[in-house]
Design a protein around this motif. Structure first.
Motif, PDB file in Angstrom:
ATOM      1  N   ALA A 177       4.400  62.429 -81.544  1.00 14.89           N
ATOM      2  CA  ALA A 177       4.124  63.896 -81.614  1.00 14.89           C
ATOM      3  C   ALA A 177       2.914  64.279 -82.598  1.00 14.89           C
ATOM      4  O   ALA A 177       2.345  65.011 -82.277  1.00 14.89           O
ATOM      5  CB  ALA A 177       5.567  64.291 -82.058  1.00 14.89           C
ATOM      6  N   HIS A 216       3.615  69.811 -88.035  1.00 15.29           N
ATOM      7  CA  HIS A 216       3.283  68.460 -87.474  1.00 15.29           C
ATOM      8  C   HIS A 216       1.652  68.402 -88.234  1.00 15.29           C
ATOM      9  O   HIS A 216       1.327  67.260 -88.859  1.00 15.29           O
ATOM     10  CB  HIS A 216       2.927  68.129 -86.101  1.00 15.29           C
ATOM     11  CG  HIS A 216       4.396  67.798 -85.561  1.00 15.29           C
ATOM     12  ND1 HIS A 216       5.049  66.903 -85.751  1.00 15.29           N
ATOM     13  CD2 HIS A 216       4.958  68.377 -84.360  1.00 15.29           C
ATOM     14  CE1 HIS A 216       6.035  66.807 -84.966  1.00 15.29           C
ATOM     15  NE2 HIS A 216       6.075  67.835 -84.086  1.00 15.29           N
ATOM     16  N   LEU A 268       1.954  71.785 -75.415  1.00 15.90           N
ATOM     17  CA  LEU A 268       3.231  70.794 -75.492  1.00 15.90           C
ATOM     18  C   LEU A 268       4.549  71.415 -75.585  1.00 15.90           C
ATOM     19  O   LEU A 268       5.509  70.711 -75.648  1.00 15.90           O
ATOM     20  CB  LEU A 268       2.958  70.304 -77.081  1.00 15.90           C
ATOM     21  CG  LEU A 268       1.542  69.501 -77.185  1.00 15.90           C
ATOM     22  CD1 LEU A 268       1.495  68.973 -78.724  1.00 15.90           C
ATOM     23  CD2 LEU A 268       1.449  68.354 -76.416  1.00 15.90           C
ATOM     24  N   THR A 295       6.280  74.471 -85.190  1.00 14.52           N
ATOM     25  CA  THR A 295       6.348  72.767 -85.007  1.00 14.52           C
ATOM     26  C   THR A 295       4.988  72.475 -85.075  1.00 14.52           C
ATOM     27  O   THR A 295       4.804  71.546 -85.702  1.00 14.52           O
ATOM     28  CB  THR A 295       7.012  72.690 -83.662  1.00 14.52           C
ATOM     29  OG1 THR A 295       8.373  73.070 -83.747  1.00 14.52           O
ATOM     30  CG2 THR A 295       6.950  71.037 -83.596  1.00 14.52           C
ATOM     31  N   ARG A 345      -0.289  63.664 -80.756  1.00 13.99           N
ATOM     32  CA  ARG A 345      -0.743  64.404 -79.965  1.00 13.99           C
ATOM     33  C   ARG A 345      -1.014  65.767 -80.218  1.00 13.99           C
ATOM     34  O   ARG A 345      -2.337  66.396 -79.728  1.00 13.99           O
ATOM     35  CB  ARG A 345       0.500  64.767 -78.786  1.00 13.99           C
ATOM     36  CG  ARG A 345       0.927  63.632 -77.957  1.00 13.99           C
ATOM     37  CD  ARG A 345       1.964  64.037 -76.896  1.00 13.99           C
ATOM     38  NE  ARG A 345       3.214  64.304 -77.478  1.00 13.99           N
ATOM     39  CZ  ARG A 345       4.051  63.490 -77.865  1.00 13.99           C
ATOM     40  NH1 ARG A 345       4.256  62.346 -77.498  1.00 13.99           N
ATOM     41  NH2 ARG A 345       5.296  64.071 -78.302  1.00 13.99           N
TER      42      ARG A 345
END
Length: 70
Positions: free
Chosen positions: A9, A40, A30, A36, A12
């Motif tokens: 994740a 990340h 995504l 989120t 990406r």
């Protein structure tokens, strides 16, 4: 460096962000929330030992050779 390799994740999110997409565009691509994406990216920066997006593409290029599946 930070705490281990990037998760799938994180990879990406980092790749899209390094490609020039903003957080909202990455989130839409995504199907996650912008928060989120922010979380990340924060983890990615810590793991790669960088301070932000301007350093992201170069840091990903440095780590690509050692990442499985890259």
């Amino acid at each position: 460096m930070g705490t281990g390799p990037l998760t799938r994740a994180e990879q990406r999110v980092a790749a899209l962000a390094a490609g020039g997409l903003g957080n909202r565009a990455v989130a839409e691509e995504l199907a996650v929330t912008p928060r989120t994406v922010e979380l990340h990216l924060t983890k990615v920066y810590r793991k790669l030992g960088i301070r932000g997006r301007p350093q992201l593409a170069a840091a990903l290029r440095r780590t690509a050779g050692g990442a499985p599946g890259a």
